[in-house]
Design an enzyme around this catalytic site. Structure first.
Site, mmCIF file in Angstrom:
data_model
loop_
_atom_site.group_PDB
_atom_site.id
_atom_site.type_symbol
_atom_site.label_atom_id
_atom_site.label_comp_id
_atom_site.label_asym_id
_atom_site.label_seq_id
_atom_site.Cartn_x
_atom_site.Cartn_y
_atom_site.Cartn_z
ATOM 1 N N THR A 10 0.861 -1.187 0.000
ATOM 2 C CA THR A 10 0.000 0.000 0.000
ATOM 3 C C THR A 10 0.899 1.240 0.000
ATOM 4 O OG1 THR A 10 -1.646 -1.211 1.276
ATOM 5 C CG2 THR A 10 -1.801 1.199 1.320
ATOM 6 N N GLU A 33 -3.639 -4.844 -2.804
ATOM 7 C CA GLU A 33 -4.217 -6.061 -2.201
ATOM 8 C C GLU A 33 -5.289 -5.614 -1.199
ATOM 9 O OE1 GLU A 33 -3.711 -9.740 -2.207
ATOM 10 O OE2 GLU A 33 -5.536 -9.142 -1.180
ATOM 11 N N LEU A 79 -6.878 -7.868 1.020
ATOM 12 C CA LEU A 79 -7.160 -8.948 1.968
ATOM 13 C C LEU A 79 -7.251 -8.441 3.406
ATOM 14 C CD1 LEU A 79 -4.339 -9.555 3.680
ATOM 15 C CD2 LEU A 79 -3.745 -10.796 1.633
ATOM 16 N N ARG A 80 -7.913 -9.254 4.249
ATOM 17 C CA ARG A 80 -7.920 -8.983 5.687
ATOM 18 C C ARG A 80 -6.849 -9.863 6.321
ATOM 19 N NH1 ARG A 80 -14.024 -10.599 6.130
ATOM 20 N NH2 ARG A 80 -13.155 -11.970 4.540
ATOM 21 N N ASN A 84 -9.858 1.652 2.157
ATOM 22 C CA ASN A 84 -9.562 1.561 3.596
ATOM 23 C C ASN A 84 -10.140 2.743 4.375
ATOM 24 O OD1 ASN A 84 -8.327 -0.842 3.313
ATOM 25 N ND2 ASN A 84 -6.308 -0.203 4.015
ATOM 26 N N CYS A 141 -3.744 -2.400 9.228
ATOM 27 C CA CYS A 141 -3.863 -1.478 8.094
ATOM 28 C C CYS A 141 -4.679 -0.208 8.332
ATOM 29 C CB CYS A 141 -4.428 -2.221 6.889
ATOM 30 S SG CYS A 141 -3.235 -3.408 6.253
HETATM 31 N N1 NAD Z 1 -1.595 -7.440 6.266
HETATM 32 C C1 NAD Z 1 -2.682 -6.929 5.690
HETATM 33 O O1 NAD Z 1 -3.804 -7.147 6.143
HETATM 34 C C2 NAD Z 1 -2.545 -6.099 4.426
HETATM 35 C C3 NAD Z 1 -3.645 -5.992 3.557
HETATM 36 C C4 NAD Z 1 -3.515 -5.248 2.380
HETATM 37 C C5 NAD Z 1 -2.330 -4.561 2.132
HETATM 38 N N2 NAD Z 1 -1.292 -4.639 3.004
HETATM 39 C C6 NAD Z 1 -0.057 -3.924 2.678
HETATM 40 O O2 NAD Z 1 0.868 -4.858 2.125
HETATM 41 C C7 NAD Z 1 2.214 -4.499 2.491
HETATM 42 C C8 NAD Z 1 2.874 -5.664 3.198
HETATM 43 O O3 NAD Z 1 2.130 -5.943 4.361
HETATM 44 P P1 NAD Z 1 2.296 -7.323 5.158
HETATM 45 O O4 NAD Z 1 1.177 -7.359 6.131
HETATM 46 O O5 NAD Z 1 2.465 -8.457 4.218
HETATM 47 O O6 NAD Z 1 3.679 -7.059 5.913
HETATM 48 P P2 NAD Z 1 4.572 -8.151 6.683
HETATM 49 O O7 NAD Z 1 5.342 -7.408 7.695
HETATM 50 O O8 NAD Z 1 3.732 -9.319 7.090
HETATM 51 O O9 NAD Z 1 5.578 -8.689 5.543
HETATM 52 C C9 NAD Z 1 6.513 -7.895 4.908
HETATM 53 C C10 NAD Z 1 7.764 -8.727 4.656
HETATM 54 O O10 NAD Z 1 8.675 -7.950 3.875
HETATM 55 C C11 NAD Z 1 10.003 -8.273 4.304
HETATM 56 N N3 NAD Z 1 10.915 -7.238 3.847
HETATM 57 C C12 NAD Z 1 11.155 -6.009 4.374
HETATM 58 N N4 NAD Z 1 12.039 -5.333 3.618
HETATM 59 C C13 NAD Z 1 12.381 -6.144 2.583
HETATM 60 C C14 NAD Z 1 13.243 -6.022 1.465
HETATM 61 N N5 NAD Z 1 13.927 -4.892 1.238
HETATM 62 N N6 NAD Z 1 13.362 -7.061 0.615
HETATM 63 C C15 NAD Z 1 12.685 -8.202 0.825
HETATM 64 N N7 NAD Z 1 11.830 -8.386 1.871
HETATM 65 C C16 NAD Z 1 11.678 -7.367 2.722
HETATM 66 C C17 NAD Z 1 9.877 -8.433 5.805
HETATM 67 O O11 NAD Z 1 10.949 -9.192 6.330
HETATM 68 C C18 NAD Z 1 8.512 -9.126 5.933
HETATM 69 O O12 NAD Z 1 8.633 -10.537 5.973
HETATM 70 C C19 NAD Z 1 2.085 -3.229 3.313
HETATM 71 O O13 NAD Z 1 2.215 -2.128 2.464
HETATM 72 C C20 NAD Z 1 0.668 -3.294 3.853
HETATM 73 O O14 NAD Z 1 0.140 -2.020 4.153
HETATM 74 C C21 NAD Z 1 -1.357 -5.414 4.151
#
Ligand code: NAD
Length: 303
Positions: free
Chosen positions: A103, A136, A138-139, A193, A245
């Site tokens: 995001t 994305e 997802l929840r 959101n 989020c």
């Molecule tokens: N979790 C949710 O419900 C959700 C839903 C929609 C969108 N998002 C968005 O998606 C994005 C990711 O969220 P998430 O919940 O998956 O985060 P998360 O913390 O679960 O996963 C992110 C991963 O990225 C890795 N990472 C960090 N820097 C890196 C790099 N330079 N190279 C490779 N890997 C790296 C971290 O080690 C971690 O495992 C965010 O922008 C978030 O706002 C999250």
């Protein structure tokens, strides 16, 4: 399609797993080795080095965190991942599409990701490589299920070729695919959101008013939700919006628009209702904890 996931947390794992189920060959990369071991344990393919994995892939998804720091979005993880992908792109002459799945506030992909890829690869965006923004929805607590059954697939594209290639990956999904430019796709994610946060705060305010009047907010919420224009999500009130989020995206977006000299009056109110509701809930849980402690003391003294 050969696919690489950069950042294999909640969103990366769900995205990659779903694309894998749909017949794509998916490799996961993460800076956190433990995360990769967990994915390996689930039978998924992981990459030790981002360079080789980029060279071997056609589509590369960026799914790294975008936390909110000091009221604004922290893009350092996205930038670091982008620089690494850009450097790896310089070792290949086959056309690839880089997809931002994290995001990010509007203009990020066009004004930061594309120039960084160009600078570090020495390639020309649009002709040597493509770029998409594919938010994305997802929840957190039903990530895989939501990714398997998306309500819509939003593809923001640098150009038609980039969007066409990404759309190929989603053709087996039943959800409508909506294509647009990069900035608009980023805005769609925030608008979704922010609306959900607004809806929850609205019904929390209704719930607080019902409490003053001695009315049952659940009856009100249920009856209101039967209007198909309103629906059931968030109508019962009584709990602030939480999770990974909505709070962070609301704060970051308010910071983002303030920097554009826009005063987000409604979003400020959403935030203040949520803070009030969090206060009520923590007061109630403190009272509940105090009662539990008292019970424990009484129970212990009886023993
Ligand atoms: N979790 C949710 O419900 C959700 C839903 C929609 C969108 N998002 C968005 O998606 C994005 C990711 O969220 P998430 O919940 O998956 O985060 P998360 O913390 O679960 O996963 C992110 C991963 O990225 C890795 N990472 C960090 N820097 C890196 C790099 N330079 N190279 C490779 N890997 C790296 C971290 O080690 C971690 O495992 C965010 O922008 C978030 O706002 C999250």
């Amino acid at each position: 399609m050969k696919t690489l996931i950069v950042g294999s947390g909640v969103v990366g794992e769900a995205t990659g797993t779903v694309l894998c189920k749909n017949g794509n060959s998916v490799v996961f990369y993460d800076v956190d080795r433990k995360r990769l071991e967990i994915l390996k344990g689930k039978g998924l393919h992981v990459a030790d080095s981002i360079d080789e994995a980029v060279v071997d892939s056609t589509v590369i998804f960026i799914c790294v965190p975008t936390p909110t720091v000091n009221s604004s979005i922290d893009l350092s993880y996205v930038e670091e991942a982008t620089v690494n992908i850009g450097k790896a792109l310089s070792h290949t002459d086959s056309y690839k599409v880089v997809v931002v799945r994290s995001t990010v506030v509007p203009t990020t992909t066009r004004c930061r990701v594309v120039p960084l890829l160009q600078k570090h690869s020495g390639l020309v965006p649009g002709s040597d490589f493509g770029v998409c923004m594919n938010p994305e929805f997802l929840r957190d607590n039903s990530a895989l299920e939501d990714s398997l059954n998306p309500s819509r697939i939003v593809i923001g594209e640098l150009d038609k070729r980039s969007g066409d290639l990404l759309e190929q990956m989603y053709l087996s999904f039943k959800a409508p695919i909506i294509r647009m430019d990069l900035d608009t796709a980023e805005m769609v994610k925030y608008a979704s959101n922010l609306f959900l946060a607004t809806k929850i705060s609205f019904f929390n305010e209704i719930q607080m008013i019902c409490a003053k009047l001695g009315l049952d907010a659940n009856v009100v919420g249920k009856a209101v939700s039967l209007d198909p224009r309103i629906g059931e999500y968030g109508v019962y009130g009584g709990r602030p919006f939480e999770g990974k989020c909505l709070p962070k995206d609301l704060i970051a977006f308010r910071g983002f628009v303030r920097a554009l000299n826009v005063n987000p009056k409604l979003l400020d109110a959403v935030s203040s209702v949520n803070a009030e509701m969090s206060g009520h809930v923590s007061k109630k849980s403190k009272a509940r904890n105090a009662r539990t402690n008292l019970n424990k003391v009484q129970n212990t003294s009886r023993v």
